[in-house]
Design an enzyme around this catalytic site. Structure first.
Site, short mmCIF file in Angstrom:
data_model
loop_
_atom_site.label_atom_id
_atom_site.label_comp_id
_atom_site.label_asym_id
_atom_site.label_seq_id
_atom_site.Cartn_x
_atom_site.Cartn_y
_atom_site.Cartn_z
N CYS A 380 -11.59 123.62 3.88
CA CYS A 380 -12.42 122.26 3.76
C CYS A 380 -11.69 121.38 2.68
CB CYS A 380 -13.69 122.93 3.42
SG CYS A 380 -15.07 121.67 3.92
N HIS A 514 -15.45 127.17 6.86
CA HIS A 514 -15.04 128.05 5.98
C HIS A 514 -14.88 129.24 6.67
CE1 HIS A 514 -15.97 125.73 2.20
NE2 HIS A 514 -16.89 125.02 3.21
N GLU A 516 -14.11 132.09 5.24
CA GLU A 516 -14.49 133.22 4.46
C GLU A 516 -15.83 133.88 4.54
OE1 GLU A 516 -14.06 130.16 3.66
OE2 GLU A 516 -15.25 129.42 1.83
#
Ligand code: GLN
Length: 542
Positions: A380, A514, A516
């Site tokens: 990001c 994102h 993750e």
């Protein structure tokens, strides 16, 4: 029939209620039950989206675009069940809904009160959209005795009465401290915590007792006696080396069995714990180690990057290595002669972030990674910094910057004023509200066939979660491409750049989303698995 498990905490905060809830969810799932996990937060912010990460830790974004508490990340990582908007609520959210109803005139003639209006709204939230689940686990944020938590405790007390006898179970997490000077474990804080809970009408069925060492049966009996809980339902929750051991350790202590017994389920299906058992050796005895530098702004608080920390670990599980993370404050790199800090690392990651402070330090870290051919992963904000770096130093666009930091001559990153969302056009302008107005949640992205990222995902179309207000400016695409930076993923309408890569680099990727947030220990995210693999390869070169 949906059964409800209410998880409360006592004595002190930070005992790991979120993890305890997630691990219990995983154990029920291992026995074949369907689960949903919910978090009720007593603070007054409508959601954590506008809170500083130092204040609250990471904001966890769901597929359906909610900005939620980081515990929902634990729930998802442990159960694989995608969290939803309807899984997290705060006092602020509850009050906002009630007050707007009051203004509309829905309660005309009546006084609006905590009991019953607030407690009813909390109960509606708990019961909503749960019919298909066998178990709904509801964690109450904070600790018993907090003033702001009272309506939540009152609501679950009422539910305990209103649901069937075998439909609600109360689990209370407490602490058994070891007092060094006396050389003794102390049960008194737990006794007081349960007393507090009982004074508001809740008798816990199961006590989960955090302790830094095994506690003797004598203490267990004492807790059971004073807290009015069956001895087998006093479960020791001892410290462990890895959070992914927790489901196995709880199971050994009979946690899931006791909870099911409280529901009157005496002969439940046997659990299949193989997913948890299989990953243990990779966590406990990995074959090597890589060092990753995370260059960010909130590095003083690990919770600010919770999912990222976990996803890096999952990348390690995928490659059978331990991932040592060095958390480095990016402002460090704004002083001369500091970049050597990064020389010994096998990979550099710039995570999501907001605001100008430390941005130039991140750009310097990107430059070092690019020039020294160290694997680089920009997430990001980390992608946006990589674009600025490439524009300035590869494409010669000297004034390149982001308008997030103010007006600039070459806005290679600028405010996103409109984008498509499920057939709608979302519009934003400079003066809009800050809360809940970013490009949030899951969006599809088309991946260029033959690109590096296509190889990593093995797919033409992916879906990932977003949380950003700025975007890379496609007007610079050609200049950047000529310099060697390729946009290899974009939104389906072709208007938003989502992924960039430098093909002529061992591993250099930036993503606007994102990844993750979707990584799991038993299903590591492909980008993290690939990044850690590149770090392993890099470590063999040095
Ligand atoms: N501040 C940047 C934006 O809003 C990046 C956000 C992020 O990293 N999540 O676009």
């Amino acid at each position: 029939m949906t059964r409800y498990i209410f998880i409360t905490g006592g004595v002190v905060s930070s005992l790991g209620k979120g993890l305890a809830s997630a691990a219990l969810g995983a154990l029920l799932q291992a026995r074949g039950y369907s689960v949903r996990l919910r978090k009720l937060d007593p603070y007054l912010n409508v959601d954590p989206g506008t809170m500083n990460p130092f204040e609250h830790g990471e904001v966890y974004v769901t597929d359906d675009g909610a900005e939620t508490d980081l515990d929902l990340g634990h729930y998802e990582r442990f159960t694989g069940v995608a969290a939803r908007q309807s899984d997290n609520v705060t006092s602020g959210g509850i009050y906002q809904a009630i007050i707007s109803r009051e203004r509309r005139g829905d309660y005309l003639g009546g006084t609006v009160q905590v009991i019953p209006h607030v407690t009813n709204a909390i109960k509606d939230f708990i019961l909503a959209d749960a019919e298909e689940q066998e178990f709904v686990l509801c964690e109450i944020g904070g600790t018993v005795g907090d003033i702001e938590g009272l309506p939540f405790f009152e609501a679950i007390r009422q539910l305990g009465n209103e649901l069937e006898r075998d439909q609600a179970v109360f689990v209370h997490l407490t602490l058994i401290p070891f007092i060094g000077s006396a050389g003794e474990l102390k049960t008194k804080p737990t006794q007081h915590s349960v007393k507090e809970l009982r004074s508001i009408g809740i008798q816990p069925d199961v006590l989960l007792c955090r302790c830094d060492r095994p506690f003797p049966d004598k203490e267990r009996r004492k807790i059971a006696l004073y807290c009015n809980v069956r001895e087998e339902a006093v479960i020791p929750a001892l410290d462990v080396a890895s959070i992914y051991e927790v489901p196995l350790r709880y199971h050994e202590q009979g946690m899931d069995e006791q909870v099911l017994r409280c529901f009157g389920i005496k002969d439940p299906p046997a659990p299949d714990l193989s997913t948890w058992q299989d990953i243990q050796p990779r966590i406990e005895t990995p074959e090597g180690e890589v060092k990753i530098a995370v260059v960010g702004k909130y590095t003083g608080l690990k919770d600010a990057y919770k999912s990222l920390d976990e996803a890096l670990g999952h990348g390690g599980i995928a490659n059978n290595v331990r991932v040592g993370v060095e958390w480095i404050e990016s402002e460090t790199f704004e002083q001369e002669g500091t970049l050597h800090h990064l020389e010994g690392v096998n990979g550099i990651l710039v995570p999501g972030g907001f605001g100008e402070r430390g941005a130039e330090g991140k750009i310097s870290a990107v430059r070092l990674a690019r020039e020294r051919r160290i694997p680089y992963f920009g997430i990001c904000f980390g992608m946006q910094m990589a674009v600025i770096e490439a524009a300035r130093n590869m494409a010669g666009i000297k004034g390149a910057n982001s308008t997030e930091f103010g007006p600039c001559d070459e806005p290679v990153v600028g405010l996103m004023t409109e984008w498509e969302h499920e057939g709608w056009i979302e519009r934003r302008d400079e003066g809009g509200d800050m809360g809940g107005t970013m490009r949030l949640g899951a969006y599809d992205c088309l991946v260029n066939p033959g690109s590096g990222v296509h190889q990593i995902y093995g797919s033409d179309k992916i879906s990932e979660r977003h949380r950003h207000r700025y975007e890379v400016n496609f007007r610079y695409e050609n200049k950047l491409a000529e310099a060697g930076l390729v946009f290899s993923g974009r939104s389906p309408d072709g208007l938003l750049p989502e992924i960039l890569e430098i093909p002529d680099h061992p591993w250099f990727f930036g993503v606007q989303f994102h990844p993750e947030l979707k990584s799991k220990p038993f299903d590591p995210h492909p980008l993290f698995a690939s990044f850690i693999k590149a770090a392993v390869d890099q470590s063999r070169l040095v």
